[in-house]
Design a protein around this motif. Structure first.
Motif, PDB file in Angstrom:
ATOM      1  N   ASP A 114     -36.688 -43.569 -63.721  1.00 62.39           N
ATOM      2  CA  ASP A 114     -37.873 -42.923 -63.148  1.00 62.39           C
ATOM      3  C   ASP A 114     -38.463 -41.909 -64.111  1.00 62.39           C
ATOM      4  O   ASP A 114     -39.682 -41.842 -64.301  1.00 62.39           O
ATOM      5  CB  ASP A 114     -37.540 -42.236 -61.821  1.00 62.39           C
ATOM      6  CG  ASP A 114     -37.269 -43.209 -60.701  1.00 62.39           C
ATOM      7  OD1 ASP A 114     -37.633 -44.395 -60.840  1.00 62.39           O
ATOM      8  OD2 ASP A 114     -36.687 -42.782 -59.684  1.00 62.39           O
ATOM      9  N   ASP A 115     -37.596 -41.118 -64.729  1.00 60.88           N
ATOM     10  CA  ASP A 115     -38.057 -40.089 -65.661  1.00 60.88           C
ATOM     11  C   ASP A 115     -38.748 -40.714 -66.869  1.00 60.88           C
ATOM     12  O   ASP A 115     -39.792 -40.225 -67.316  1.00 60.88           O
ATOM     13  CB  ASP A 115     -36.869 -39.232 -66.116  1.00 60.88           C
ATOM     14  CG  ASP A 115     -37.310 -38.014 -66.898  1.00 60.88           C
ATOM     15  OD1 ASP A 115     -38.223 -37.298 -66.434  1.00 60.88           O
ATOM     16  OD2 ASP A 115     -36.732 -37.778 -67.984  1.00 60.88           O
ATOM     17  N   MET A 116     -38.200 -41.795 -67.387  1.00 58.90           N
ATOM     18  CA  MET A 116     -38.808 -42.452 -68.546  1.00 58.90           C
ATOM     19  C   MET A 116     -40.166 -43.043 -68.184  1.00 58.90           C
ATOM     20  O   MET A 116     -41.106 -42.966 -68.976  1.00 58.90           O
ATOM     21  CB  MET A 116     -37.890 -43.542 -69.105  1.00 58.90           C
ATOM     22  CG  MET A 116     -36.694 -43.003 -69.851  1.00 58.90           C
ATOM     23  SD  MET A 116     -35.584 -44.296 -70.438  1.00 58.90           S
ATOM     24  CE  MET A 116     -36.407 -44.756 -71.963  1.00 58.90           C
ATOM     25  N   ILE A 117     -40.273 -43.614 -66.999  1.00 59.93           N
ATOM     26  CA  ILE A 117     -41.530 -44.245 -66.595  1.00 59.93           C
ATOM     27  C   ILE A 117     -42.595 -43.212 -66.269  1.00 59.93           C
ATOM     28  O   ILE A 117     -43.746 -43.333 -66.683  1.00 59.93           O
ATOM     29  CB  ILE A 117     -41.290 -45.186 -65.395  1.00 59.93           C
ATOM     30  CG1 ILE A 117     -40.469 -46.389 -65.850  1.00 59.93           C
ATOM     31  CG2 ILE A 117     -42.599 -45.629 -64.765  1.00 59.93           C
ATOM     32  CD1 ILE A 117     -39.957 -47.254 -64.712  1.00 59.93           C
ATOM     33  N   LYS A 118     -42.211 -42.167 -65.555  1.00 60.70           N
ATOM     34  CA  LYS A 118     -43.194 -41.211 -65.049  1.00 60.70           C
ATOM     35  C   LYS A 118     -43.480 -40.053 -65.988  1.00 60.70           C
ATOM     36  O   LYS A 118     -44.600 -39.547 -66.018  1.00 60.70           O
ATOM     37  CB  LYS A 118     -42.724 -40.644 -63.705  1.00 60.70           C
ATOM     38  CG  LYS A 118     -42.647 -41.678 -62.607  1.00 60.70           C
ATOM     39  CD  LYS A 118     -42.085 -41.076 -61.342  1.00 60.70           C
ATOM     40  CE  LYS A 118     -41.922 -42.136 -60.268  1.00 60.70           C
ATOM     41  NZ  LYS A 118     -41.217 -41.608 -59.094  1.00 60.70           N
ATOM     42  N   MET A 143     -42.371 -39.613 -69.516  1.00 61.30           N
ATOM     43  CA  MET A 143     -42.274 -39.712 -70.967  1.00 61.30           C
ATOM     44  C   MET A 143     -43.656 -39.549 -71.588  1.00 61.30           C
ATOM     45  O   MET A 143     -44.600 -40.241 -71.215  1.00 61.30           O
ATOM     46  CB  MET A 143     -41.661 -41.041 -71.386  1.00 61.30           C
ATOM     47  CG  MET A 143     -41.403 -41.118 -72.887  1.00 61.30           C
ATOM     48  SD  MET A 143     -40.631 -42.662 -73.395  1.00 61.30           S
ATOM     49  CE  MET A 143     -38.980 -42.414 -72.793  1.00 61.30           C
ATOM     50  N   ALA A 144     -43.754 -38.630 -72.513  1.00 60.67           N
ATOM     51  CA  ALA A 144     -45.020 -38.403 -73.207  1.00 60.67           C
ATOM     52  C   ALA A 144     -45.357 -39.609 -74.066  1.00 60.67           C
ATOM     53  O   ALA A 144     -44.469 -40.291 -74.582  1.00 60.67           O
ATOM     54  CB  ALA A 144     -44.907 -37.148 -74.071  1.00 60.67           C
ATOM     55  N   SER A 145     -46.644 -39.856 -74.220  1.00 59.25           N
ATOM     56  CA  SER A 145     -47.062 -41.017 -75.001  1.00 59.25           C
ATOM     57  C   SER A 145     -46.597 -40.906 -76.450  1.00 59.25           C
ATOM     58  O   SER A 145     -46.282 -41.904 -77.088  1.00 59.25           O
ATOM     59  CB  SER A 145     -48.569 -41.212 -74.923  1.00 59.25           C
ATOM     60  OG  SER A 145     -49.238 -40.097 -75.423  1.00 59.25           O
ATOM     61  N   GLU A 146     -46.521 -39.676 -76.959  1.00 60.45           N
ATOM     62  CA  GLU A 146     -46.050 -39.489 -78.336  1.00 60.45           C
ATOM     63  C   GLU A 146     -44.589 -39.925 -78.469  1.00 60.45           C
ATOM     64  O   GLU A 146     -44.224 -40.622 -79.418  1.00 60.45           O
ATOM     65  CB  GLU A 146     -46.187 -38.023 -78.745  1.00 60.45           C
ATOM     66  CG  GLU A 146     -45.757 -37.760 -80.167  1.00 60.45           C
ATOM     67  CD  GLU A 146     -45.926 -36.307 -80.550  1.00 60.45           C
ATOM     68  OE1 GLU A 146     -45.078 -35.811 -81.315  1.00 60.45           O
ATOM     69  OE2 GLU A 146     -46.896 -35.676 -80.109  1.00 60.45           O
ATOM     70  N   GLU A 147     -43.762 -39.543 -77.504  1.00 63.42           N
ATOM     71  CA  GLU A 147     -42.356 -39.947 -77.546  1.00 63.42           C
ATOM     72  C   GLU A 147     -42.227 -41.452 -77.385  1.00 63.42           C
ATOM     73  O   GLU A 147     -41.430 -42.096 -78.061  1.00 63.42           O
ATOM     74  CB  GLU A 147     -41.546 -39.236 -76.468  1.00 63.42           C
ATOM     75  CG  GLU A 147     -40.072 -39.575 -76.530  1.00 63.42           C
ATOM     76  CD  GLU A 147     -39.235 -38.869 -75.475  1.00 63.42           C
ATOM     77  OE1 GLU A 147     -38.004 -39.023 -75.556  1.00 63.42           O
ATOM     78  OE2 GLU A 147     -39.786 -38.204 -74.591  1.00 63.42           O
TER      79      GLU A 147
END
Length: 138
Positions: free
Chosen positions: A65-69, A71-75
């Motif tokens: 969930d954290d990765m999908i919601k 995560m910054a586009s840069e990361e």
């Protein structure tokens, strides 16, 4: 007919790379989940095996969930670039220098990409390796 076969081969190769990318992102989520679950401790106290499985699954779900919601586009771009380089280096591992093979923990010793990224995961070096490789994108 020859063009058709070339297109089919390219599509199959693209599908395989997409699967490799998804598998790598899954392993990154698993690595993050384990690191957060242990929080720097060497062990984790659980009551029984189902309790351990429940803790791991909850943390893994949180990481997905954290990765999908969040995560910054840069990361995400850094991970994308690093995974592309890792897949390229896996595919052309015989062309890599001995120094690079050592730094990548000898990918030539593994029968397939899944085993290799699981090895990096066990070393807790998957995400670190991928982020370092992102600097070497073409």
């Amino acid at each position: 007919m020859n063009k058709f076969n070339q297109v089919r081969k390219q599509k199959n190769a693209d599908d395989e790379k997409a699967e490799m990318f998804a598998d790598t992102m899954d392993m990154i989520a698993r690595e993050r989940a384990v690191l957060r679950l242990f929080s720097g401790n060497k062990s984790l106290q659980v009551y029984n095996l189902p309790h351990a499985v429940s803790l791991i699954n909850k943390q893994l779900e949180h990481e997905y969930d954290d990765m999908i919601k969040n995560m910054a586009s840069e990361e995400l771009n850094i991970l994308h670039d690093g995974i592309k380089v890792l897949i390229y280096l896996w595919e052309y591992q015989n062309d890599n220098s001995i120094y690079l093979r050592t730094e990548l923990h000898h990918p030539e010793n593994f029968s397939d990409y899944q085993d290799y990224i699981k090895h990096l995961l066990r070393l807790s070096k998957l995400e670190t390796t991928i982020k370092a490789l992102a600097n070497f994108k073409n």
